[in-house]
Design a protein around this motif. Sequence first.
Motif, mmCIF file in Angstrom:
data_model
loop_
_atom_site.group_PDB
_atom_site.id
_atom_site.type_symbol
_atom_site.label_atom_id
_atom_site.label_comp_id
_atom_site.label_asym_id
_atom_site.label_seq_id
_atom_site.Cartn_x
_atom_site.Cartn_y
_atom_site.Cartn_z
ATOM 1 N N ILE A 33 68.623 62.146 121.626
ATOM 2 C CA ILE A 33 68.442 61.632 120.636
ATOM 3 C C ILE A 33 67.586 60.286 120.315
ATOM 4 O O ILE A 33 67.383 60.318 118.973
ATOM 5 N N GLN A 34 67.830 59.197 121.445
ATOM 6 C CA GLN A 34 67.921 58.505 121.018
ATOM 7 C C GLN A 34 65.979 57.899 120.965
ATOM 8 O O GLN A 34 65.903 57.307 120.030
ATOM 9 N N GLU A 35 65.232 59.396 121.409
ATOM 10 C CA GLU A 35 64.089 58.910 121.291
ATOM 11 C C GLU A 35 63.457 59.610 120.201
ATOM 12 O O GLU A 35 62.264 58.752 119.841
ATOM 13 N N LEU A 36 63.897 60.571 119.964
ATOM 14 C CA LEU A 36 63.796 61.462 118.537
ATOM 15 C C LEU A 36 64.182 60.606 116.773
ATOM 16 O O LEU A 36 63.493 60.238 116.063
ATOM 17 N N ARG A 41 61.824 57.092 112.870
ATOM 18 C CA ARG A 41 61.733 55.950 112.441
ATOM 19 C C ARG A 41 60.502 55.876 112.018
ATOM 20 O O ARG A 41 59.937 55.639 110.951
ATOM 21 N N GLN A 42 59.507 56.233 113.227
ATOM 22 C CA GLN A 42 57.888 55.636 113.244
ATOM 23 C C GLN A 42 57.242 56.929 112.412
ATOM 24 O O GLN A 42 56.103 56.032 111.419
ATOM 25 N N GLU A 43 58.081 58.259 112.141
ATOM 26 C CA GLU A 43 57.870 58.673 110.894
ATOM 27 C C GLU A 43 57.634 58.340 109.565
ATOM 28 O O GLU A 43 56.511 58.041 108.694
ATOM 29 N N ARG A 44 58.537 58.028 110.157
ATOM 30 C CA ARG A 44 59.067 57.619 108.080
ATOM 31 C C ARG A 44 58.095 56.845 107.822
ATOM 32 O O ARG A 44 57.485 56.961 106.272
ATOM 33 N N GLU A 45 58.547 55.373 108.559
ATOM 34 C CA GLU A 45 57.284 54.075 108.220
ATOM 35 C C GLU A 45 55.960 55.089 108.032
ATOM 36 O O GLU A 45 55.182 54.157 106.796
ATOM 37 N N ARG A 46 55.699 55.305 108.839
ATOM 38 C CA ARG A 46 53.968 56.456 108.337
ATOM 39 C C ARG A 46 53.543 56.802 106.965
ATOM 40 O O ARG A 46 53.110 56.827 106.604
ATOM 41 N N ILE A 47 54.439 57.438 106.959
ATOM 42 C CA ILE A 47 54.836 58.504 105.759
ATOM 43 C C ILE A 47 55.127 57.080 104.913
ATOM 44 O O ILE A 47 54.122 57.644 103.138
#
Length: 106
Positions: A33-36, A41-47
């Motif tokens: 869960i922590q990794e996901l 969060r990283q994918e949201r920043e990229r988006i």
Amino acid sequence: MDPLYIEDTDDWLGCPTPLETCRHQLSMCENEIQELTTQLRQERERIFKLVEMHSEAVLQRDEAMSTLREKAAETAKIRRQMCDLRTSANAYKKEIETLRKMLKSF
């Protein structure tokens, strides 16, 4: 050992108890869960960056289209002027030819 309890290995040395197994599974789930969450969060920043890039590209496109329309209007104006100049040049050529014929007749 009774044949009914042949699968009961709780008392074997080195085998985890059901509680230990549950704790281990819980720990694995928490890590996943922590990794996901980190990946999310990283994918949201990229988006978010992609959305910003898209809005910048739209602004640049709109500016380019505006410039293109202006240049197209200028081109159309110049073409009209060229057409007018050709028309007047042809008229002058005809007039010159007429005057030359008149001069030759004298």
